[in-house]
Design an enzyme around this catalytic site. Structure first.
Site, mmCIF file in Angstrom:
data_model
loop_
_atom_site.group_PDB
_atom_site.id
_atom_site.type_symbol
_atom_site.label_atom_id
_atom_site.label_comp_id
_atom_site.label_asym_id
_atom_site.label_seq_id
_atom_site.Cartn_x
_atom_site.Cartn_y
_atom_site.Cartn_z
ATOM 1 N N ARG A 121 0.845 -1.202 0.000
ATOM 2 C CA ARG A 121 0.000 0.000 0.000
ATOM 3 C C ARG A 121 0.873 1.241 0.000
ATOM 4 O O ARG A 121 0.934 1.996 0.972
ATOM 5 C CB ARG A 121 -0.953 -0.053 1.171
ATOM 6 C CG ARG A 121 -2.077 -1.036 0.862
ATOM 7 C CD ARG A 121 -2.990 -1.206 2.013
ATOM 8 N NE ARG A 121 -4.373 -1.201 1.574
ATOM 9 C CZ ARG A 121 -5.401 -1.316 2.396
ATOM 10 N NH1 ARG A 121 -5.204 -1.424 3.688
ATOM 11 N NH2 ARG A 121 -6.630 -1.310 1.936
ATOM 12 N N GLN A 126 -1.231 2.754 -5.566
ATOM 13 C CA GLN A 126 -2.603 3.067 -5.135
ATOM 14 C C GLN A 126 -3.652 2.649 -6.163
ATOM 15 O O GLN A 126 -4.729 2.185 -5.803
ATOM 16 C CB GLN A 126 -2.740 4.564 -4.851
ATOM 17 C CG GLN A 126 -2.734 4.846 -3.365
ATOM 18 C CD GLN A 126 -2.784 6.326 -3.048
ATOM 19 O OE1 GLN A 126 -2.772 7.170 -3.950
ATOM 20 N NE2 GLN A 126 -2.837 6.642 -1.783
ATOM 21 N N ASP A 129 -4.783 -0.929 -5.699
ATOM 22 C CA ASP A 129 -5.167 -1.318 -4.341
ATOM 23 C C ASP A 129 -6.590 -1.899 -4.340
ATOM 24 O O ASP A 129 -7.564 -1.215 -4.033
ATOM 25 C CB ASP A 129 -5.051 -0.097 -3.422
ATOM 26 C CG ASP A 129 -5.337 -0.425 -1.972
ATOM 27 O OD1 ASP A 129 -5.711 -1.580 -1.685
ATOM 28 O OD2 ASP A 129 -5.199 0.479 -1.133
ATOM 29 N N SER A 132 -8.646 -1.870 -1.012
ATOM 30 C CA SER A 132 -9.386 -0.627 -0.742
ATOM 31 C C SER A 132 -10.640 -0.544 -1.605
ATOM 32 O O SER A 132 -11.705 -0.135 -1.131
ATOM 33 C CB SER A 132 -8.502 0.603 -0.996
ATOM 34 O OG SER A 132 -7.545 0.721 0.026
ATOM 35 N N TYR A 228 -1.993 1.073 9.293
ATOM 36 C CA TYR A 228 -2.775 0.015 9.949
ATOM 37 C C TYR A 228 -2.706 0.140 11.468
ATOM 38 O O TYR A 228 -1.819 0.780 12.014
ATOM 39 C CB TYR A 228 -2.239 -1.358 9.554
ATOM 40 C CG TYR A 228 -2.506 -1.730 8.130
ATOM 41 C CD1 TYR A 228 -3.793 -1.989 7.700
ATOM 42 C CD2 TYR A 228 -1.467 -1.828 7.211
ATOM 43 C CE1 TYR A 228 -4.039 -2.354 6.387
ATOM 44 C CE2 TYR A 228 -1.703 -2.183 5.902
ATOM 45 C CZ TYR A 228 -2.995 -2.444 5.486
ATOM 46 O OH TYR A 228 -3.238 -2.798 4.200
HETATM 47 P P1 NAD Z 1 -8.063 -2.709 8.152
HETATM 48 O O1 NAD Z 1 -9.119 -3.345 7.312
HETATM 49 O O2 NAD Z 1 -6.849 -3.488 8.530
HETATM 50 O O3 NAD Z 1 -8.762 -2.248 9.554
HETATM 51 C C1 NAD Z 1 -9.968 -1.508 9.586
HETATM 52 C C2 NAD Z 1 -9.916 -0.533 10.757
HETATM 53 O O4 NAD Z 1 -9.993 -1.239 11.991
HETATM 54 C C3 NAD Z 1 -8.637 0.295 10.823
HETATM 55 O O5 NAD Z 1 -8.967 1.664 10.728
HETATM 56 C C4 NAD Z 1 -8.038 -0.063 12.184
HETATM 57 O O6 NAD Z 1 -7.397 1.040 12.804
HETATM 58 C C5 NAD Z 1 -9.280 -0.479 12.962
HETATM 59 N N1 NAD Z 1 -9.013 -1.301 14.165
HETATM 60 C C6 NAD Z 1 -8.112 -2.315 14.329
HETATM 61 N N2 NAD Z 1 -8.167 -2.789 15.600
HETATM 62 C C7 NAD Z 1 -9.120 -2.080 16.247
HETATM 63 C C8 NAD Z 1 -9.640 -2.103 17.574
HETATM 64 N N3 NAD Z 1 -9.166 -2.943 18.493
HETATM 65 N N4 NAD Z 1 -10.617 -1.215 17.908
HETATM 66 C C9 NAD Z 1 -11.096 -0.333 16.962
HETATM 67 N N5 NAD Z 1 -10.646 -0.263 15.709
HETATM 68 C C10 NAD Z 1 -9.663 -1.123 15.338
HETATM 69 O O7 NAD Z 1 -7.577 -1.334 7.579
HETATM 70 P P2 NAD Z 1 -7.881 -0.618 6.169
HETATM 71 O O8 NAD Z 1 -9.249 -0.080 6.197
HETATM 72 O O9 NAD Z 1 -7.524 -1.528 5.035
HETATM 73 O O10 NAD Z 1 -6.821 0.560 6.208
HETATM 74 C C11 NAD Z 1 -6.550 1.305 7.376
HETATM 75 C C12 NAD Z 1 -5.826 2.570 7.013
HETATM 76 O O11 NAD Z 1 -4.688 2.268 6.179
HETATM 77 C C13 NAD Z 1 -6.629 3.553 6.178
HETATM 78 O O12 NAD Z 1 -7.548 4.305 6.897
HETATM 79 C C14 NAD Z 1 -5.522 4.381 5.570
HETATM 80 O O13 NAD Z 1 -5.090 5.355 6.474
HETATM 81 C C15 NAD Z 1 -4.430 3.373 5.363
HETATM 82 N N6 NAD Z 1 -4.370 3.007 3.936
HETATM 83 C C16 NAD Z 1 -3.335 3.483 3.206
HETATM 84 C C17 NAD Z 1 -3.266 3.181 1.839
HETATM 85 C C18 NAD Z 1 -2.148 3.676 0.964
HETATM 86 O O14 NAD Z 1 -2.124 3.431 -0.191
HETATM 87 N N7 NAD Z 1 -1.192 4.363 1.502
HETATM 88 C C19 NAD Z 1 -4.233 2.378 1.250
HETATM 89 C C20 NAD Z 1 -5.284 1.918 2.031
HETATM 90 C C21 NAD Z 1 -5.325 2.231 3.373
#
Ligand code: NAD
Length: 381
Positions: A121, A126, A129, A132, A228
């Site tokens: 990621r 992007q 991805d 996402s 994450y």
């Molecule tokens: P994910 O599916 O791994 O997790 C979903 C959400 O669950 C996350 O926001 C995480 O913080 C939350 N979570 C985990 N444990 C928890 C707990 N105990 N209590 C409450 N919440 C909890 O994550 P995702 O949605 O695939 O991505 C998370 C973040 O990664 C995004 O919001 C973004 O900032 C980042 N991201 C970056 C890119 C990139 O290209 N740079 C791409 C996608 C996502």
């Protein structure tokens, strides 16, 4: 070079590439073979593929035998893998971290496997991805499904017959799926609250017009890198669980999406929280494929717990096959751009995106996490 598009096995309704995806491939001289009916649920007829320059294959077996490149949604099963052309390249959601040994037949046939889940990621990747893209679709569909099942309306209505209060939606985990769930619930007029362990999520939640619920976790590190979450201690998880019980009592809908990469989903919602919800309320556990956030969740099953509907869908993007396939196909075409040069395969594993996404190449595991898993699962006791 021949590229094959398979009809995915039911209940999967998405397709890896759509007719609109074929333009750049055909321009490079790639021949495209499509299994009859491959795009039927995604709004793409066989004729549309033919009009885009593809041919409909005589059989699935002929695609498996002839295709050098096979973009897929889900990993081919063992008998399809056994029929693949040796040295072919398969790109898709291959679940290498959940079920690495399910890919061993393909590895033994020197098939190169690229997993869309493992695409790093980073900014450059992007547009590839797919996690996402699919999380966005799932977040939307979870809210629409909950709205459909809820015996109430989402928006506040002021009518001559009186005022209807807005539904209250609680979103747990404000990552990609959670943020889309918040945006969708807000568009439908609900009052939305959200909780995430990452403080950075707070600003994004508020910018969507929802309330961010803060929990004092005693200043521990909750960021695991790459945006994450980190895996939390039981004590820190308990603080979240207490907040969830309190918030559940006044929520009509809970959409829960919390995940930590490579780990089972954190068990955040106790029975007590479900029992605190009013009869008729709806809980959608989007973390079901990773075991679920609710301790009562049975992945794939719908339950009625004292009048509360608990849904644990395993594949919501597949319930929106047209848009899910459009997004996925764009991610795949962008990925293929890294391995195709003038219509021929050219795989450079010095590229960090390819090295990160590569499960196996020339009969050997490449991604170090997958390699470690394969060592542990195949080691003799
Ligand atoms: P994910 O599916 O791994 O997790 C979903 C959400 O669950 C996350 O926001 C995480 O913080 C939350 N979570 C985990 N444990 C928890 C707990 N105990 N209590 C409450 N919440 C909890 O994550 P995702 O949605 O695939 O991505 C998370 C973040 O990664 C995004 O919001 C973004 O900032 C980042 N991201 C970056 C890119 C990139 O290209 N740079 C791409 C996608 C996502």
């Amino acid at each position: 070079m021949q590229l094959g598009i398979l009809k995915e096995t039911f209940p999967e309704t998405r397709v890896a590439l759509l007719p609109e995806s074929l333009k750049s491939l055909r321009a490079q001289g790639v021949d495209v073979l499509v299994e009859a009916g491959a795009g039927i649920h995604a709004g793409a007829s066989d004729q549309a593929y033919i009009d885009a320059g593809a041919s409909i294959a005589a059989s699935r077996a002929s695609i498996l035998a002839d295709a050098g490149l096979l973009p897929v949604v889900n990993a081919p099963n063992a008998s399809d893998q056994a029929a693949l052309k040796p040295g072919a390249v398969v790109v898709g959601f291959l679940r290498p971290l959940d079920a690495p040994t399910a890919l061993s037949t393909a590895v033994e046939r020197n098939v190169t496997l690229f997993s869309m889940e493992l695409v790093p990621r980073i900014t450059r990747a992007q547009s590839m991805d797919a996690l996402s893209s699919m999380a966005t679709v799932a977040g939307y569909k979870a809210v629409v499904t909950a709205a459909d099942r809820l015996p109430r309306m989402f928006p506040m209505l002021m009518t001559a017959a009186g005022t209807v209060p807005p539904a209250r939606v609680f979103v747990i985990g404000a990552g990609v799926a959670g943020l889309q769930a918040i945006a969708t619930a807000r568009r439908l007029g609900a009052v939305v609250e959200a909780y995430d362990v990452r403080a950075a999520a707070g600003e994004q939640v508020r910018s969507l017009g929802a309330k961010f619920l803060d929990v004092d976790l005693g200043g521990i590190n909750t960021e695991g890198g790459g945006g994450y979450a980190a895996e939390l201690t039981e004590e820190a998880l308990d603080r979240g669980r207490d907040l969830i019980v309190k918030t559940a009592a006044h929520s009509d809908v809970i959409i829960t999406t919390a995940q930590v990469p490579g780990r089972p989903a954190p068990r955040l919602i106790r029975r007590e929280a479900v029992e605190a919800m009013r009869p008729g309320s709806v809980l959608v556990d989007l973390a079901a494929p990773a075991g679920g956030n609710c301790e009562l969740t049975q992945p794939g099953l719908e339950q009625n717990i004292g009048g509360v509907i608990l849904l644990a869908p395993m594949n919501l993007p597949s319930e929106v096959p047209v848009d899910a396939s459009h997004l996925y196909a764009r991610n795949v075409v962008n990925f293929l751009g890294l391995i195709l040069k003038n219509g021929n395969l050219s795989i450079d594993l010095a590229d960090e995106v390819l090295a990160g996404a590569c499960v196996a190449h020339e009969g050997k595991p490449v991604n170090p996490r997958v390699a470690r898993l394969l060592e542990t699962t195949t080691a003799t006791p």
